[in-house]
Design a protein around this motif. Structure first.
Motif, short mmCIF file in Angstrom:
data_model
loop_
_atom_site.label_atom_id
_atom_site.label_comp_id
_atom_site.label_asym_id
_atom_site.label_seq_id
_atom_site.Cartn_x
_atom_site.Cartn_y
_atom_site.Cartn_z
N LEU A 66 0.96 -1.35 0.03
CA LEU A 66 0.13 -0.02 -0.04
C LEU A 66 0.72 1.21 0.05
O LEU A 66 0.52 2.30 -0.76
CB LEU A 66 -0.89 0.09 1.25
N LEU A 67 1.81 1.46 0.83
CA LEU A 67 2.82 2.48 0.83
C LEU A 67 3.51 2.73 -0.40
O LEU A 67 3.67 3.84 -0.83
CB LEU A 67 3.74 2.31 2.01
N ALA A 68 4.07 1.66 -0.93
CA ALA A 68 4.64 1.94 -2.19
C ALA A 68 3.82 2.14 -3.51
O ALA A 68 4.09 3.10 -4.27
CB ALA A 68 5.19 0.54 -2.83
N PHE A 69 2.40 1.64 -3.45
CA PHE A 69 1.50 2.13 -4.36
C PHE A 69 1.12 3.61 -4.25
O PHE A 69 0.67 4.09 -5.26
CB PHE A 69 0.23 1.24 -4.08
N ALA A 70 1.00 3.87 -3.08
CA ALA A 70 0.79 5.44 -2.60
C ALA A 70 1.73 6.62 -3.06
O ALA A 70 1.57 7.33 -3.78
CB ALA A 70 0.46 5.75 -1.25
N ALA A 92 9.63 1.56 8.39
CA ALA A 92 11.25 1.60 7.99
C ALA A 92 11.69 0.77 7.12
O ALA A 92 12.32 0.78 6.22
CB ALA A 92 11.84 1.24 9.14
N ALA A 93 10.91 -0.49 7.13
CA ALA A 93 11.23 -1.67 6.05
C ALA A 93 11.01 -1.31 4.53
O ALA A 93 11.33 -1.66 3.43
CB ALA A 93 10.72 -2.96 6.48
N GLU A 94 10.01 -0.18 4.50
CA GLU A 94 9.21 0.25 3.14
C GLU A 94 10.21 1.48 2.78
O GLU A 94 9.88 1.78 1.56
CB GLU A 94 7.89 0.50 3.27
N ILE A 95 11.02 2.04 3.41
CA ILE A 95 11.71 3.29 2.88
C ILE A 95 12.30 3.06 1.81
O ILE A 95 12.01 4.06 0.65
CB ILE A 95 12.72 3.75 4.19
N PRO A 96 13.22 2.11 1.42
CA PRO A 96 13.69 1.99 -0.04
C PRO A 96 12.83 2.19 -0.96
O PRO A 96 13.03 2.53 -2.11
CB PRO A 96 14.69 0.80 0.21
N GLU A 97 11.90 1.24 -0.89
CA GLU A 97 10.73 1.24 -1.87
C GLU A 97 10.16 2.76 -2.15
O GLU A 97 9.72 3.07 -3.31
CB GLU A 97 9.86 0.24 -1.71
N ILE A 98 9.67 3.33 -1.12
CA ILE A 98 8.98 4.56 -1.37
C ILE A 98 9.71 5.34 -1.62
O ILE A 98 9.33 6.31 -2.68
CB ILE A 98 8.45 4.84 0.19
N ALA A 99 10.95 5.50 -1.38
CA ALA A 99 12.14 6.49 -1.95
C ALA A 99 12.26 6.51 -3.56
O ALA A 99 12.42 7.69 -4.10
CB ALA A 99 13.29 6.38 -1.40
N TYR A 101 9.75 6.27 -5.56
CA TYR A 101 8.84 6.98 -6.23
C TYR A 101 8.34 8.33 -5.63
O TYR A 101 7.94 9.08 -6.33
CB TYR A 101 7.55 6.27 -6.07
N SER A 102 8.92 8.40 -4.42
CA SER A 102 8.21 9.88 -3.75
C SER A 102 9.39 10.15 -2.53
O SER A 102 9.34 9.52 -1.61
CB SER A 102 6.81 9.70 -3.20
N ALA A 103 9.91 11.30 -2.97
CA ALA A 103 10.81 11.79 -1.85
C ALA A 103 10.09 12.53 -0.53
O ALA A 103 10.71 12.21 0.52
CB ALA A 103 11.91 12.81 -2.60
N HIS A 104 9.07 12.91 -1.02
CA HIS A 104 8.22 13.44 0.14
C HIS A 104 7.80 12.44 0.98
O HIS A 104 7.94 12.35 2.53
CB HIS A 104 7.01 14.20 -0.44
N LEU A 105 7.20 11.36 0.67
CA LEU A 105 6.75 10.14 1.62
C LEU A 105 7.93 9.56 2.18
O LEU A 105 8.04 9.20 3.66
CB LEU A 105 6.11 9.30 0.80
N ALA A 106 9.08 9.39 1.62
CA ALA A 106 10.22 8.92 1.83
C ALA A 106 10.83 9.56 3.28
O ALA A 106 11.26 9.07 4.24
CB ALA A 106 11.53 8.72 1.10
N GLU A 107 10.80 10.98 3.28
CA GLU A 107 11.21 11.92 4.32
C GLU A 107 10.22 11.68 5.40
O GLU A 107 10.73 11.64 6.51
CB GLU A 107 11.17 13.39 3.74
N GLU A 108 8.78 11.70 5.11
CA GLU A 108 8.08 11.53 6.22
C GLU A 108 8.16 10.19 7.03
O GLU A 108 8.07 10.11 8.52
CB GLU A 108 6.71 11.53 5.70
N ALA A 109 8.49 8.98 6.16
CA ALA A 109 8.67 7.54 6.88
C ALA A 109 10.02 7.76 7.59
O ALA A 109 10.22 7.09 8.77
CB ALA A 109 9.06 6.62 5.59
N LYS A 110 11.01 8.41 7.20
CA LYS A 110 12.14 8.34 8.06
C LYS A 110 12.07 9.16 9.32
O LYS A 110 12.77 8.95 10.18
CB LYS A 110 13.29 9.05 7.10
N GLU A 111 11.22 10.14 9.20
CA GLU A 111 10.97 10.86 10.61
C GLU A 111 10.10 10.20 11.37
O GLU A 111 10.23 10.34 12.62
CB GLU A 111 9.99 12.28 10.22
#
Length: 112
Positions: A66-70, A92-99, A101-111
């Motif tokens: 779901l997160l990668a799809f978003a 945290a496990a999804e951060i590489p996949e999210i990054a 496609y979306s820098a904004h969501l990757a940053e939110e996930a890192k926080e």
């Protein structure tokens, strides 16, 4: 004897109905994520007494979590909503996949 046959037919019918209902639920969730419609997603989950935490592991949209799809769909509001509701270890496990496609969501996930 007729009671047994009736019971068996009711049980078989209920099993046939539950599989499409589950597919419909996952289709709706994926549609709301892709449309970036956080309010409809929240109301749909509430109406069906579901939580993102409970359905996250068993639900895939177009072969992605779901997160990668978003992130692929640029659904920032829904992505932020899910990041806030999911356990930190899952996010945290999804951060590489999210990054990817979306820098904004990757940053939110890192926080998180």
């Amino acid at each position: 004897m007729t009671k047994i046959i009736l019971l068996a037919s009711v049980l078989a019918t209920s099993l046939l109905i539950s599989a499409p209902a589950k597919a419909d639920l996952s289709l709706r969730v994926c549609e709301y994520v892709q449309a970036n419609d956080k309010n409809r997603l929240r109301s749909f989950l509430k109406a069906n007494k579901l939580k993102i935490r409970k359905i996250y592991n068993g639900l895939m949209c177009n072969g992605s979590t779901l997160l990668a799809f978003a992130a692929k769909s640029q659904a920032l509001e829904v992505g932020e909503f899910m990041i806030g509701k999911l356990p930190a270890k899952v996010v945290a496990a999804e951060i590489p996949e999210i990054a990817k496609y979306s820098a904004h969501l990757a940053e939110e996930a890192k926080e998180r």
